[in-house]
Design an enzyme around this catalytic site. Structure first.
Site, PDB file in Angstrom:
ATOM      1  N   HIS A  72      11.194 -10.628  -1.798  1.00 54.36           N
ATOM      2  CA  HIS A  72      11.566  -9.521  -2.691  1.00 54.36           C
ATOM      3  C   HIS A  72      12.952  -9.003  -2.339  1.00 54.36           C
ATOM      4  O   HIS A  72      13.226  -8.674  -1.191  1.00 54.36           O
ATOM      5  CB  HIS A  72      10.547  -8.373  -2.592  1.00 54.36           C
ATOM      6  CG  HIS A  72       9.328  -8.609  -3.428  1.00 54.36           C
ATOM      7  ND1 HIS A  72       8.544  -7.595  -3.906  1.00 54.36           N
ATOM      8  CD2 HIS A  72       8.780  -9.755  -3.879  1.00 54.36           C
ATOM      9  CE1 HIS A  72       7.559  -8.107  -4.625  1.00 54.36           C
ATOM     10  NE2 HIS A  72       7.676  -9.420  -4.609  1.00 54.36           N
ATOM     11  N   TYR A 201       7.654   2.498  -6.333  1.00 62.27           N
ATOM     12  CA  TYR A 201       7.284   3.731  -5.645  1.00 62.27           C
ATOM     13  C   TYR A 201       7.537   4.887  -6.621  1.00 62.27           C
ATOM     14  O   TYR A 201       8.689   5.125  -6.986  1.00 62.27           O
ATOM     15  CB  TYR A 201       8.141   3.938  -4.395  1.00 62.27           C
ATOM     16  CG  TYR A 201       7.825   2.991  -3.246  1.00 62.27           C
ATOM     17  CD1 TYR A 201       8.345   1.693  -3.209  1.00 62.27           C
ATOM     18  CD2 TYR A 201       7.033   3.404  -2.175  1.00 62.27           C
ATOM     19  CE1 TYR A 201       8.069   0.838  -2.144  1.00 62.27           C
ATOM     20  CE2 TYR A 201       6.757   2.560  -1.105  1.00 62.27           C
ATOM     21  CZ  TYR A 201       7.276   1.281  -1.103  1.00 62.27           C
ATOM     22  OH  TYR A 201       6.999   0.439  -0.042  1.00 62.27           O
ATOM     23  N   PRO A 293       2.016   4.924   5.611  1.00 61.93           N
ATOM     24  CA  PRO A 293       2.354   3.599   5.066  1.00 61.93           C
ATOM     25  C   PRO A 293       3.506   3.581   4.066  1.00 61.93           C
ATOM     26  O   PRO A 293       3.922   2.507   3.630  1.00 61.93           O
ATOM     27  CB  PRO A 293       1.050   3.163   4.382  1.00 61.93           C
ATOM     28  CG  PRO A 293       0.319   4.431   4.094  1.00 61.93           C
ATOM     29  CD  PRO A 293       0.702   5.389   5.166  1.00 61.93           C
ATOM     30  N   LYS A 297       6.081   0.169   7.445  1.00 65.09           N
ATOM     31  CA  LYS A 297       6.646  -0.168   8.751  1.00 65.09           C
ATOM     32  C   LYS A 297       5.623  -0.545   9.830  1.00 65.09           C
ATOM     33  O   LYS A 297       5.989  -1.099  10.873  1.00 65.09           O
ATOM     34  CB  LYS A 297       7.461   1.021   9.287  1.00 65.09           C
ATOM     35  CG  LYS A 297       8.765   1.235   8.562  1.00 65.09           C
ATOM     36  CD  LYS A 297       9.796   0.212   9.001  1.00 65.09           C
ATOM     37  CE  LYS A 297      11.027   0.196   8.130  1.00 65.09           C
ATOM     38  NZ  LYS A 297      11.202  -0.999   7.344  1.00 65.09           N
ATOM     39  N   TYR A 385      14.610   0.142   4.951  1.00 68.17           N
ATOM     40  CA  TYR A 385      13.459  -0.571   4.383  1.00 68.17           C
ATOM     41  C   TYR A 385      13.439  -2.032   4.830  1.00 68.17           C
ATOM     42  O   TYR A 385      12.379  -2.567   5.180  1.00 68.17           O
ATOM     43  CB  TYR A 385      13.476  -0.482   2.847  1.00 68.17           C
ATOM     44  CG  TYR A 385      12.137  -0.818   2.219  1.00 68.17           C
ATOM     45  CD1 TYR A 385      11.238   0.171   1.867  1.00 68.17           C
ATOM     46  CD2 TYR A 385      11.767  -2.154   1.995  1.00 68.17           C
ATOM     47  CE1 TYR A 385      10.003  -0.134   1.314  1.00 68.17           C
ATOM     48  CE2 TYR A 385      10.536  -2.473   1.439  1.00 68.17           C
ATOM     49  CZ  TYR A 385       9.661  -1.464   1.099  1.00 68.17           C
ATOM     50  OH  TYR A 385       8.430  -1.774   0.554  1.00 68.17           O
TER      51      TYR A 385
HETATM   52  C1  PHB Z   1       0.831  -2.884   0.360  1.00 76.16           C
HETATM   53  O1  PHB Z   1       1.112  -3.851  -0.361  1.00 76.16           O
HETATM   54  O2  PHB Z   1      -0.322  -2.727   0.801  1.00 76.16           O
HETATM   55  C2  PHB Z   1       1.872  -1.878   0.699  1.00 76.16           C
HETATM   56  C3  PHB Z   1       3.176  -2.098   0.278  1.00 76.16           C
HETATM   57  C4  PHB Z   1       4.157  -1.170   0.566  1.00 76.16           C
HETATM   58  C5  PHB Z   1       3.830  -0.020   1.278  1.00 76.16           C
HETATM   59  C6  PHB Z   1       2.536   0.173   1.719  1.00 76.16           C
HETATM   60  C7  PHB Z   1       1.547  -0.743   1.424  1.00 76.16           C
HETATM   61  O3  PHB Z   1       4.801   0.886   1.527  1.00 76.16           O
END
Ligand code: PHB
Ligand code: APR
Length: 391
Positions: A72, A201, A293, A297, A385
């Site tokens: 990605h 997000y 989450p 990280k 990130y």
């Molecule tokens: C996930 O795919 O479970 C996931 C992806 C990004 C995040 C947290 C969880 O920031």
């Protein structure tokens, strides 16, 4: 039973450490309290930083990741119906991330360990770490109904937040830094292709939402919910309706629905235990620190810790110097606090606290506008990130 490094826990931290030590010619024994199927099916996050991808490849554990993982090059921030793409390679000089589930990383490392590595005992529960501050630390554990002792030169506690290793560091030498959040994430897995080809997000007045994925045909989605929410209290259609509201845009983007195959709620916490070492006991991964989450990280920090330990022990073996082992806690904590800061910033940028005021809502939107409007702010997010270099 005797070994050089006794590893408690076969999550990503313990499994990768065993592999790195094996490659360096150092023997280890891994003790895992759960059975193999449990460890291989526990649902966790799935974003690997560039540095984590490189480490897995170098460790000889990257073949399936390279075939099945999805590279990605960005994420989308969504707020006020607007969409802003953060372009990782353009902002970071070519870095990206990989979407490859933590469960798959664990499956690959378990298969390698069983085929080529030292003992990996499932259903072997560590009960206590003893004599950590001597040259001969020991792990007392229960396996197949019997209590045994693993005699070690070093013990690494990779036993997660609920493990026993941390407890062997005397309280008077310990400092804990902690924050809990008044919300959690309701996560679902759904048999439907992801509605967007990158993660989304979303900040919304009704709360945060995240669109992620496990494969081109499986979506992973999350909704911010009040702390203590029971996943079963949400009906499937109710979840999709709420996701649709929080992901709303002013263009023709649409959220595709599909059968929900799994539902669960994750609490949110920031936590750091200092120091991460006492004598010959070292802590790695969730055993020493937790991040919410939002910044993806957790797994990447665990990888950083075990790489640091494996390097330090190899240095000791080759050069006869404990310098890097002595610096372990400090070296790890520098990187950990940067990830704590980033995860906290992402969490407070995107979630709506139950007592949020209109002033704070406006500040969140101003912070998002700043990221969308300033290359410097955008770059700051992209660098964090995709991951800070291993120390
Ligand atoms: C996930 O795919 O479970 C996931 C992806 C990004 C995040 C947290 C969880 O920031
Ligand atoms: N004895 C043996 N094993 C134990 C014990 C014990 N007393 N206590 C816990 N364990 C095992 C757990 O069953 C688990 O398999 O230790 C393992 C810890 O694994 P994780 O919780 O996955 O922690 P870690 O390896 O540090 O992984 C880092 O990244 O995405 C994040 O939080 C997520 O797990 C993830 C983390």
């Amino acid at each position: 039973m005797r070994t050089t490094v006794g590893i408690i826990g076969a999550g990503p931290a313990g499994l990768l450490l065993a592999r790195l030590l094996h490659n360096a010619g150092i023997d280890s024994v891994v003790l895992e309290s759960r059975d193999r199927a449990y460890v291989e099916h526990r649902q966790r996050a799935g974003i690997l930083e560039q540095g984590t991808v490189d480490v897995l490849r170098e460790a000889g554990a990257g073949q399936r990741m390279d075939r099945e993982g999805l590279r990605h090059d960005g994420i989308e921030l969504r707020y006020d119906k607007k969409r802003h793409r953060v372009d990782f390679p353009a902002l970071t000089g070519g870095r990206s991330v990989m979407v490859y589930a933590q469960t798959e990383v664990c499956k690959d490392l378990i298969a390698l360990q069983l085929a080529e590595g030292g003992p990996l005992l499932f259903e072997a529960e560590a009960l206590a770490v003893e004599d950590a501050d001597t040259d001969h630390p020991r792990v007392r554990f229960r396996h197949e109904g019997r209590e045994s002792v693993l005699e070690c030169d070093y013990v690494v506690g990779c036993d997660g937040f609920w493990g026993v290793a941390r407890g062997a560091i005397p309280a008077e030498l310990t400092q804990v830094f902690e924050r809990t959040y008044p919300f959690g994430w309701l996560g679902i897995l759904a048999d439907v292709p992801p509605s967007h080809d990158e993660l989304v997000y979303a900040r919304h007045d009704r709360g945060f939402a995240l669109l992620s994925m496990r494969s081109p045909s499986v979506s992973r989605l999350y909704l911010q919910v009040p702390e203590g929410t029971d996943a079963e209290s949400w009906g499937d259609e109710e979840i999709w309706d709420e996701l649709e509201r929080r992901f709303e845009t002013d263009d023709d983007w649409r959220l595709e629905r599909g059968p929900i195959t799994q539902k669960s709620v994750t609490p949110m916490r920031s936590y750091v235990h200092e120091p991460m070492r006492h004598g010959r006991l070292f802590l790695a991964g969730d055993a020493a620190h937790i991040v919410p989450p939002t910044g993806a990280k957790g797994l990447n920090l665990a990888v950083g810790d075990v790489v640091t330990f494996a390097r330090a022990l190899t240095y000791q073996k080759d050069k006869g110097s404990a310098e890097l082992l002595d610096a372990y806690s400090e070296t790890c904590l520098r990187r950990i606090w940067q990830a704590e800061r980033f995860s906290y910033d992402m969490t407070t940028l995107l979630h709506r606290a139950p007592d949020a005021t209109p002033f704070e809502d406006r500040l969140q939107l101003a912070r998002l506008e700043r990221i969308a409007g300033s290359r410097a702010a955008d770059t700051d997010l992209a660098e964090a990130y995709t991951g800070f270099p291993l120390g």
